[in-house]
Write an enzyme that holds these catalytic residues in place. Structure first.
Site, mmCIF file in Angstrom:
data_model
loop_
_atom_site.group_PDB
_atom_site.id
_atom_site.type_symbol
_atom_site.label_atom_id
_atom_site.label_comp_id
_atom_site.label_asym_id
_atom_site.label_seq_id
_atom_site.Cartn_x
_atom_site.Cartn_y
_atom_site.Cartn_z
ATOM 1 C CB SER A 159 -0.964 -0.045 1.192
ATOM 2 O OG SER A 159 -1.971 0.925 1.078
ATOM 3 C CG ASP A 254 -6.949 -2.504 -3.243
ATOM 4 O OD1 ASP A 254 -7.384 -1.392 -2.890
ATOM 5 O OD2 ASP A 254 -5.780 -2.869 -3.024
ATOM 6 C CG HIS A 284 -5.917 -2.122 0.454
ATOM 7 N ND1 HIS A 284 -5.065 -1.767 -0.561
ATOM 8 C CD2 HIS A 284 -5.426 -1.531 1.577
ATOM 9 C CE1 HIS A 284 -4.108 -0.984 -0.095
ATOM 10 N NE2 HIS A 284 -4.295 -0.836 1.208
#
Length: 326
Positions: A159, A254, A284
């Site tokens: 991320s 996501d 995610h």
């Protein structure tokens, strides 16, 4: 969508007293860490045991940087992965990603160095990028002192940490070092404009929402900052030539999925070798929750196999197959 993921999303919705983007950063860290550890107990295995785990403080250009070194075995000259945790540049820590780093160290027979970079909004861009690069440079210079091979240095993150790993690769190219063998970006944020189709499609009702993404960047980016050709929005850089080969993983459900894919395609257009995988049926943050689906462990296996090929291409010994969690 798998049943366990539906249960996870429902549990997080029930546990949340108010949306994270309506909290102060300090409140968000406290609340979300509690929710995170609850999810971890439900959807992760026991921590992997390793030969040695050591916490250190190293010198950065502006501050001391905390790192945690994970050594899977007593061997010398092991590959080394410099890891940057996710959390939107505002949340999470070395501690929240401890189990991820342990599993990566064991599965890849690599030393993992997890970096505790400074968080926003107390430290806005480029503080996190500087810490990430400085830590990578320190690892390259001191690798042999803790049993690592500086010629097999990999940067990896999830991320926001995937963004930082990509930014370090860019900065290392621009600064003519340190030499990075591979960049591994796990569902990275690469844009910052929040205009991709997946952002619209999965921007509500999932772990990461569009409102939360906008809140993260409002904390991270200084007022009036133009993200074009910076280390904050990788996709907006015009020149991506000469970067290390990339492994990029995304998740089907996501909002960042299309950003990761677009960056993979732009790297390919610049002549950078890229291996891309979209993990079907996942959301995610899935690397932190391997009990969610068998596909999570398959993602770990995919990384191991790809890095194994990278090391083998350097005429080095193959990594031993990793044992799976039970």
């Amino acid at each position: 969508m798998p049943f366990k993921i539906r249960v996870l999303l429902w549990s997080l919705k029930i546990a949340a007293k108010k949306p994270v983007h309506q909290m102060t950063p300090q409140e968000a860290r406290l609340r979300t860490d509690r929710m995170y550890y609850l999810a971890q107990r439900l959807f992760d295995y026991k921590p992997v045991r390793l030969f040695e785990v050591e916490d250190r403080q190293i010198d950065g250009r502006s501050c001391k940087i905390p790192i945690r070194i994970y050594k899977p075995e007593q061997s010398e000259s092991l590959p080394v992965i410099v890891y940057f945790h996710g959390g939107g540049f505002v949340l999470r820590s070395i501690e929240t990603h401890d189990r991820v780093c342990r599993r990566l160290a064991r599965d890849n027979r690599s030393i993992v160095v997890s970096v505790g970079y400074r968080l926003a909004p107390e430290h806005k861009y480029p503080a996190a990028v500087h810490d990430a690069y400085d830590a990578t440079e320190w690892v390259a210079q001191h690798a042999e002192s803790f049993g690592a091979d500086p010629e097999r240095l990999v940067v990896m993150g999830d991320s926001a940490g995937g963004n930082l790993a990509g930014a370090v690769a860019l900065m290392a190219r621009n600064n003519q070092g340190p030499k990075i063998l591979q960049q591994v970006l796990l569902y990275p944020c690469t844009d910052g404009r929040f205009v991709m189709p997946s952002t619209q499609q999965f921007g509500k009702g999932f772990i990461l929402t569009k409102e939360l993404m906008e809140w993260f960047y409002s904390q991270y980016a200084p007022d009036g900052m133009d993200m074009g050709n910076t280390y904050s929005a990788l996709l907006l850089n015009e020149n991506l030539q000469g970067l290390p080969p990339a492994i990029i993983l995304t998740a089907q459900y996501d909002p960042l999925r299309d950003e990761g894919y677009a960056y993979a395609e732009k790297l390919k257009s610049a002549g950078v070798p890229v291996t891309y995988l979209e993990s079907k049926g996942l959301v995610h943050g899935f690397m932190n929750l391997p009990k969610l689906s068998k596909r999570v462990l398959k993602a770990y296996q995919f990384i191991r196999e790809e890095l194994n090929q990278v090391y083998d291409s350097q005429s080095l010994e193959h990594l031993a197959p990793a044992s799976h969690d039970s």
